[in-house]
Design a protein around this motif. Structure first.
Motif: not given
Length: 523
Positions: A219-221
């Protein structure tokens, strides 16, 4: 076995500590990450039959939760990339599908020779070996040998930047899978990347690896976009390879005399059509996305390289002209409408030239690559069948996804067949046996062409043989070739009595659709 039985036996829990946390609530789609080092590379008690110490062997099952999209095969491979980084961090990663095995002990050495080449090695991002099968019939009944693709198309792409990544039988540099761009001064550090694990216990390594296999880790990468295997496409391998090429890396196609890897080819028509539907749908989705080779690759890779990628990207829309080819000329023959120049007209020369040269060159390629004459003919039949079924479905499903009417799925091709199906496959008898919509299309086209040929011949014989034959010969030849190509389908509908024949319900539906097609006016 655990998933199939729906429970964890005490014996399994005792032998595999990774299952200690499992309970009755866990399923194949809802479970925590499991990482277990089954064999440690330095364990001198783990030897093969010849006494050689076995390499490190790790079992991993990434976490899956219903509320988190797991991104199918691409998600699994990205989790493996991360987990392997804390176990060995080897600079080279080999990717092989679960239904394939190593068939050549020199494969790893051959791949490393490309990476270590003094002149070109630093430019090589991955080495791709062909996708070969060990269960093909002599005459390639379902057109699954891919010999021309492996030896001609993939080999030819070597001259323009290298072959595409096909998802199996491939050696990658770890750094390029992690998003590294090529630079002329690039030099692989073959020793610095391998971590020394003497300071960490197996338990510590396993716990660290589990965190990398968690469903929320990405997530959020940039994982699935700039890093790792790309997400969002059924053909994640193709778009990942394109991204690697566009970052400046080259690839190599290696096709040794002894196949490097062997797998299991589909043994029924349904399996073959499902596999090609996924391939065509995935490649067409890429062609219509921001990763279209002509747009994404503009200024990054050669035009010929872009065209090589687009061959596969345009499989799906190729279904439309093929449908026209197998339906309209035959219907026009039935209704007495001429679509081609007269056979004696000089304007007929280009059509004759294309027909002869295309088939002669195709035959030459097939025979030179090891196929038989009958195998080449079977391949021509399967190209037609795949275009009017698999590629047509791939086209419609891609359009539906673009319109927001459906979501992406990943249909796994089953390679398991019943004993009777396997026997018919070995005898090179086409397998039907179900009422699949694809079979209705195949049978309808076959019946339509047969009816048009019979009625067209009767009209020519009763209406002036010499004059009408000169006008309708091209359509007569085309319709006749389609009828000859469809002979196995007529046998499956009206002659065969085994379980693999086309069901009567399919035949009945096909007759109805063929009659409706005959009633359609052509102007």
């Amino acid at each position: 076995m655990v998933t199939y039985q729906g429970k964890i036996s005490e014996e399994v829990k005792a032998n595999h500590k990774g299952f200690h946390e499992w309970d009755q609530e866990n399923t194949s789609k809802n479970h925590q990450p499991i990482v277990q080092i089954l064999i440690e590379g330095k364990d001198k008690n783990a030897n093969d039959d010849e006494g050689n110490v076995l390499p490190t062997l790790v079992y991993m099952a990434r976490e899956k939760r219903p509320q988190h999209h797991h991104n199918f095969k691409a998600g699994a491979m990205n989790a493996l990339i991360r987990v392997s980084s804390v176990i060995s961090n080897s600079p080279i990663i080999m990717n092989v599908d679960c239904d394939m095995y190593s068939n050549n002990c020199d494969t790893i050495r051959d791949a490393l020779c490309f990476f270590l080449d003094e002149e070109m090695g630093h430019k090589i991002g991955f080495v791709q070996f062909p996708q070969n099968y060990n269960n093909l019939t002599k005459n390639n009944i379902y057109g699954n040998s891919h010999q021309v693709t492996n030896q001609v198309l993939m080999g030819g792409m070597d001259s323009v930047g290298g072959p595409m990544y096909v998802g199996t039988g491939c050696f990658h540099r770890r750094e390029i899978l992690c998003g590294r761009r090529f630079t002329e001064d690039y030099k692989e550090d073959w020793n610095g990347g391998i971590k020394d694990k003497t300071q960490e216990s197996i338990v510590e390594i396993e716990e660290k690896a589990k965190s990398l296999a968690a469903s929320t880790y990405e997530h959020d990468t940039q994982w699935g976009d700039e890093i790792g295997i790309k997400y969002g496409y059924p053909a994640e391998d193709i778009v990942t390879g394109l991204g690697i090429h566009c970052r400046g890396w080259k690839s190599v196609h290696s096709n040794p005399p002894r196949p490097a890897f062997l797998g299991v080819a589909p043994t029924t028509l349904a399996q073959t059509l499902l596999q090609h539907k996924r391939w065509s749908e995935g490649s067409f989705s890429i062609f219509l996305s921001k990763y279209c080779p002509f747009m994404f690759g503009h200024g990054k890779i050669k035009l010929r390289h872009q065209m090589g990628y687009s061959i596969y990207g345009l499989w799906a829309p190729n279904s439309i002209p093929t449908l026209y080819y197998v339906i309209i000329p035959s219907l026009a023959l039935l209704k007495g409408i001429s679509l081609f120049p007269e056979i004696t007209s000089p304007w007929m020369s280009p059509f004759i030239y294309v027909l002869c040269v295309k088939n002669m060159y195709s035959l030459y390629e097939a025979l030179s690559c090891g196929d038989t004459l009958k195998g080449w003919w079977n391949e021509q039949r399967m190209w037609m069948v795949r275009r009017i079924t698999s590629y047509l479905y791939g086209l419609t499903d891609t359009v539906r996804k673009l319109l927001g009417l459906s979501k992406m799925t990943f249909a796994v091709t089953s390679k398991v067949s019943e004993e009777s199906e396997s026997k018919r496959y070995e005898q090179e008898i086409m397998e039907f046996g179900s009422s699949a919509p694809e079979y209705v299309i195949i049978a309808t086209v076959a019946l339509l062409n047969l009816n048009c040929l019979v009625v067209g011949l009767c009209q020519i014989m009763t209406g002036g043989w010499n004059i009408l034959l000169n006008v309708f010969s091209p359509q007569l030849i085309l319709c006749g070739m389609l009828v000859i190509t469809n002979i196995p389908f007529y046998e499956a509908m009206f002659v065969r009595k085994d379980k693999g024949r086309i069901p009567f319900s399919v035949t009945l539906a096909s007759i109805g659709f063929a009659i409706l097609a005959l009633l359609v006016p052509i102007v």
